[in-house]
Design an enzyme around this catalytic site. Structure first.
Site, PDB file in Angstrom:
ATOM      1  N   ILE A 100     -16.006   8.497 -44.013  1.00  0.00           N
ATOM      2  CA  ILE A 100     -14.817   9.295 -44.327  1.00  0.00           C
ATOM      3  C   ILE A 100     -13.875   9.374 -43.121  1.00  0.00           C
ATOM      4  O   ILE A 100     -12.659   9.327 -43.255  1.00  0.00           O
ATOM      5  CB  ILE A 100     -15.244  10.703 -44.821  1.00  0.00           C
ATOM      6  CG1 ILE A 100     -14.073  11.436 -45.452  1.00  0.00           C
ATOM      7  CG2 ILE A 100     -15.873  11.515 -43.720  1.00  0.00           C
ATOM      8  CD1 ILE A 100     -14.518  12.696 -46.210  1.00  0.00           C
ATOM      9  N   TYR A 101     -14.460   9.444 -41.939  1.00  0.00           N
ATOM     10  CA  TYR A 101     -13.669   9.462 -40.703  1.00  0.00           C
ATOM     11  C   TYR A 101     -13.026   8.092 -40.470  1.00  0.00           C
ATOM     12  O   TYR A 101     -11.842   7.990 -40.138  1.00  0.00           O
ATOM     13  CB  TYR A 101     -14.578   9.843 -39.530  1.00  0.00           C
ATOM     14  CG  TYR A 101     -13.863  10.036 -38.216  1.00  0.00           C
ATOM     15  CD1 TYR A 101     -13.028  11.136 -38.016  1.00  0.00           C
ATOM     16  CD2 TYR A 101     -14.023   9.133 -37.168  1.00  0.00           C
ATOM     17  CE1 TYR A 101     -12.367  11.323 -36.799  1.00  0.00           C
ATOM     18  CE2 TYR A 101     -13.373   9.313 -35.952  1.00  0.00           C
ATOM     19  CZ  TYR A 101     -12.552  10.407 -35.774  1.00  0.00           C
ATOM     20  OH  TYR A 101     -11.897  10.591 -34.578  1.00  0.00           O
ATOM     21  N   ASN A 102     -13.816   7.019 -40.679  1.00  0.00           N
ATOM     22  CA  ASN A 102     -13.282   5.660 -40.533  1.00  0.00           C
ATOM     23  C   ASN A 102     -12.061   5.457 -41.434  1.00  0.00           C
ATOM     24  O   ASN A 102     -11.035   4.929 -41.003  1.00  0.00           O
ATOM     25  CB  ASN A 102     -14.337   4.610 -40.910  1.00  0.00           C
ATOM     26  CG  ASN A 102     -15.539   4.609 -39.993  1.00  0.00           C
ATOM     27  OD1 ASN A 102     -15.492   5.101 -38.884  1.00  0.00           O
ATOM     28  ND2 ASN A 102     -16.640   4.046 -40.475  1.00  0.00           N
TER      29      ASN A 102
END
Length: 302
Positions: free
Chosen positions: A161-163
């Site tokens: 999700i951060y990527n």
């Protein structure tokens, strides 16, 4: 290329800690007007007091950058107090990990809301002001810095999700750079892609809306991801202050990509070669196999 910062105005989101605070401290030393925005009131108050004591003119506002109306209010307040900002640091960001299918709809809303829409709102609100100021004065110059991450150029497992959010920031920033070049020579942009640097990013949950009310209990993969991030971030050898200096150096040099750890670019090259050769993604732990073994064991046990 901008080398004179004295008397110029900078807007900084996420100004209460990490890169935002360190860039603000550097701005104060350079004689800049500072517009500080953060979602955490106590950190914002502390930063504002410190920078005012250092002699900087400060406008501080509590802002949730995921909320369009709040960023618009920040823009109006900035314009009223200092005029169009010469620099905008769209820096506010949050972190979240775990296996990508285990993230809830609320996780996606929160991370993309802050990391992507926060940058989008900053660009949408402040760029027109800057373009208007540039049109009125041929000597006026400005620069926008968006904080992405090496996670915007790589895709490490267990932090999908951060990527996704940081890849979006890189794409937004590259497009912003090109779009600005179409219409003006007076304003440009950069993207900051730090690797593991000790900031408050690994404790992002402290600022999550309704964190204690409706948040689901963290999954095993999310707890493992948090522990690994804490360890990597906490052991970072490059400080946030050093990264802030790199940011100002890049603005002065007209440099678009800003890296805290240039050696990490080797992994980016490997990923791009995977894309070019249409080969399956390279094992991200090829250089440290024991890490991959440890993560697989942790995820598959129990």
């Amino acid at each position: 290329m901008i080398t004179d910062f004295k008397g110029k105005t900078a807007v900084l989101t996420g100004a209460g800690s990490g890169f935002g605070l360190e860039c603000a401290r550097l701005g104060a030393k350079l004689g800049m007007n500072l517009v500080l925005a953060d979602v955490q009131q106590d950190a914002l108050d502390k930063a504002a007091a410190e920078l005012q004591a250092a002699g900087a003119p400060v406008l501080a506002m509590k802002v949730d950058v995921s909320q369009a109306a709040q960023v618009e209010a920040l823009g109006a307040a900035t314009l009223a107090r200092f005029g169009a900002p010469h620099f905008v640091f769209n820096n506010a960001g949050v972190g979240a990990g775990g296996l990508i299918w285990e993230n809830t709809a609320q996780d996606w809303d929160w991370v993309l809301g802050v990391n992507v829409m926060g940058v989008a709102h900053g660009v949408r609100v402040f760029t027109p002001m800057m373009l208007e100021a540039a049109a009125k004065d041929s000597a006026w110059t400005g620069h926008i810095v968006n904080t992405a991450s090496m996670a915007g150029l790589l895709n490490a497992p267990n932090m999908g999700i951060y990527n996704v959010s940081k890849h979006a920031v890189v794409a937004l920033s590259e497009t912003l750079y090109q779009d600005l070049a179409l219409v003006t020579d007076q304003i440009s942009a950069s993207v900051l892609c730090p690797f593991f640097v000790p900031t408050g990013i690994s404790q992002s949950q402290r600022n999550r809306p309704n964190a204690g009310e409706t948040a689901a209990k963290p999954t095993r993969s999310q707890l493992i991801g948090q522990a690994m991030t804490d360890k990597a971030v906490g052991s970072g050898k490059v400080t946030a202050a050093e990264v802030a200096q790199k940011v100002f150096d890049a603005i002065s040099a007209g440099q678009f990509y800003i890296y805290s750890h240039p050696k990490a670019i080797g992994s980016v090259q490997t990923r791009l070669e995977d894309v070019l050769m249409a080969r399956n993604p390279t094992d991200p732990f090829a250089h440290k196999p024991e890490l991959g073994v440890e993560l697989k064991k942790a995820l598959r046990s129990g």
